[in-house]
Design a protein around this motif. Structure first.
Motif, PDB file in Angstrom:
ATOM      1  N   GLY A 205       0.824  -1.204   0.000  1.00 40.20           N
ATOM      2  CA  GLY A 205       0.000   0.000   0.000  1.00 40.20           C
ATOM      3  C   GLY A 205       0.858   1.253   0.000  1.00 40.20           C
ATOM      4  N   TRP A 206       1.886   1.245   0.834  1.00 36.65           N
ATOM      5  CA  TRP A 206       2.817   2.372   0.907  1.00 36.65           C
ATOM      6  C   TRP A 206       3.448   2.637  -0.458  1.00 36.65           C
ATOM      7  CZ3 TRP A 206       4.560   6.607   2.943  1.00 36.65           C
ATOM      8  CH2 TRP A 206       5.915   6.976   2.919  1.00 36.65           C
ATOM      9  N   GLU A 207       3.890   1.563  -1.116  1.00 38.11           N
ATOM     10  CA  GLU A 207       4.539   1.728  -2.418  1.00 38.11           C
ATOM     11  C   GLU A 207       3.537   2.128  -3.501  1.00 38.11           C
ATOM     12  OE1 GLU A 207       7.206  -1.602  -3.081  1.00 38.11           O
ATOM     13  OE2 GLU A 207       8.259  -1.173  -1.188  1.00 38.11           O
ATOM     14  N   THR A 208       2.283   1.699  -3.358  1.00 40.48           N
ATOM     15  CA  THR A 208       1.225   2.158  -4.272  1.00 40.48           C
ATOM     16  C   THR A 208       1.056   3.667  -4.126  1.00 40.48           C
ATOM     17  OG1 THR A 208       0.037   0.059  -4.244  1.00 40.48           O
ATOM     18  CG2 THR A 208      -1.253   2.011  -4.794  1.00 40.48           C
TER      19      THR A 208
ATOM     20  N   LEU B  18       3.251   5.860  -2.997  1.00 37.08           N
ATOM     21  CA  LEU B  18       4.421   6.543  -3.551  1.00 37.08           C
ATOM     22  C   LEU B  18       4.370   6.571  -5.079  1.00 37.08           C
ATOM     23  CD1 LEU B  18       7.357   5.196  -1.315  1.00 37.08           C
ATOM     24  CD2 LEU B  18       6.068   7.335  -1.068  1.00 37.08           C
ATOM     25  N   GLY B  19       3.888   5.485  -5.666  1.00 33.10           N
ATOM     26  CA  GLY B  19       3.799   5.379  -7.123  1.00 33.10           C
ATOM     27  C   GLY B  19       2.798   6.346  -7.740  1.00 33.10           C
ATOM     28  N   HIS B  20       1.844   6.809  -6.939  1.00 35.84           N
ATOM     29  CA  HIS B  20       0.853   7.784  -7.406  1.00 35.84           C
ATOM     30  C   HIS B  20       1.235   9.212  -7.000  1.00 35.84           C
ATOM     31  CE1 HIS B  20      -1.789   4.211  -7.767  1.00 35.84           C
ATOM     32  NE2 HIS B  20      -2.374   4.925  -8.710  1.00 35.84           N
ATOM     33  N   GLY B  21       2.347   9.334  -6.287  1.00 33.26           N
ATOM     34  CA  GLY B  21       2.706  10.622  -5.699  1.00 33.26           C
ATOM     35  C   GLY B  21       3.298  11.618  -6.681  1.00 33.26           C
TER      36      GLY B  21
ATOM     37  N   VAL C 281      -2.077  11.643  -4.746  1.00 29.23           N
ATOM     38  CA  VAL C 281      -1.143  11.616  -3.618  1.00 29.23           C
ATOM     39  C   VAL C 281      -0.125  12.744  -3.774  1.00 29.23           C
ATOM     40  CG1 VAL C 281       0.657  10.258  -2.443  1.00 29.23           C
ATOM     41  CG2 VAL C 281      -1.369   9.102  -3.362  1.00 29.23           C
ATOM     42  N   HIS C 282       0.109  13.502  -2.698  1.00 28.81           N
ATOM     43  CA  HIS C 282       1.125  14.550  -2.693  1.00 28.81           C
ATOM     44  C   HIS C 282       2.299  14.116  -1.824  1.00 28.81           C
ATOM     45  CE1 HIS C 282      -2.055  17.851  -3.757  1.00 28.81           C
ATOM     46  NE2 HIS C 282      -1.772  17.051  -4.759  1.00 28.81           N
ATOM     47  N   VAL C 283       3.505  14.430  -2.293  1.00 33.88           N
ATOM     48  CA  VAL C 283       4.717  14.039  -1.573  1.00 33.88           C
ATOM     49  C   VAL C 283       5.519  15.289  -1.231  1.00 33.88           C
ATOM     50  CG1 VAL C 283       6.932  12.825  -1.766  1.00 33.88           C
ATOM     51  CG2 VAL C 283       4.845  11.768  -2.667  1.00 33.88           C
ATOM     52  N   GLN C 284       5.887  15.394   0.037  1.00 37.87           N
ATOM     53  CA  GLN C 284       6.644  16.566   0.481  1.00 37.87           C
ATOM     54  C   GLN C 284       7.859  16.122   1.278  1.00 37.87           C
ATOM     55  OE1 GLN C 284       4.072  19.780   1.677  1.00 37.87           O
ATOM     56  NE2 GLN C 284       5.466  20.321   3.346  1.00 37.87           N
TER      57      GLN C 284
END
Length: 196
Positions: free
Chosen positions: A79-82, A84-87, A112-115
């Motif tokens: 789930g975590w990697e999913t 990240l893959g959408h981030g 998904v937003h990544v900061q």
């Protein structure tokens, strides 16, 4: 740049721990049911962080209003990697996005937003390396709640104990009680996407 950005986390072969801070009303339901339910809202972005000290900095060790309870939410690594893959990064970076216009288009539709923010010491000082936080949008939050969560543990008593140690100048004792975090092996295909 890679050493500056690493995902550090408490994880095993199949799962990884995310830290979140909530008011009592949300935390009580989550701990009792081992999944989030009302008043938790799936209609707004929720941020998950694998760095315990970053969350402590953010919640002021559980002193901030609405962030009194610290939860360790163990989720599936898949789930975590999913997520990240959408981030999409919250700021434009040439290596990751090509052009500002391409970034803006991707960011506006990203589930998904990544900061990245400076990692923190026990005392809250910024460190020279960054810590990741991931914002799950409405399109994916349902999967987080229904499919990814393995367990939810209330770490509030630990946070209070750590805070007491820090308040009385016993940083050494506090650091021994911190949850373990080691470098997480981010899949190679996600490294550029995440600006690592």
């Amino acid at each position: 740049m890679s050493a500056q950005r690493e995902v550090r986390a408490h994880f095993d072969r199949t799962s990884i721990v995310m830290y979140q801070a909530y008011p009592d009303a949300i935390a009580d339901v989550a701990v009792a049911r081992q999944k989030f339910g009302p008043p938790f809202s799936t209609g707004r972005m929720t941020w998950i962080k694998p760095s315990f000290l970053w969350l402590m900095h953010r919640s002021n060790w559980g002193r901030k209003s609405g962030q009194e309870r610290t939860l360790a939410v163990r989720i599936q690594r898949s789930g975590w990697e999913t997520a990240l893959g959408h981030g999409v990064l919250t700021a434009y970076e040439p290596k990751a996005h090509g052009s500002p216009a391409a970034w803006r288009a991707a960011f506006d539709t990203a589930p998904v937003h990544v900061q990245w923010d400076p990692e923190r010491t026990l005392r809250g000082a910024g460190l020279p390396h960054d810590s990741i936080q991931v914002g799950l949008g409405r399109a994916i939050i349902e999967r987080f709640v229904e499919d990814w969560i393995v367990s939810i543990t209330d770490l509030t008593p630990l946070v209070q104990k750590l805070r007491k140690h820090l308040d009385t100048g016993r940083a050494e004792q506090a650091s021994r009680l911190l949850p373990p975090e080691t470098v997480y092996p981010v899949p190679a295909e996600l490294v550029r996407r995440l600006g690592m």
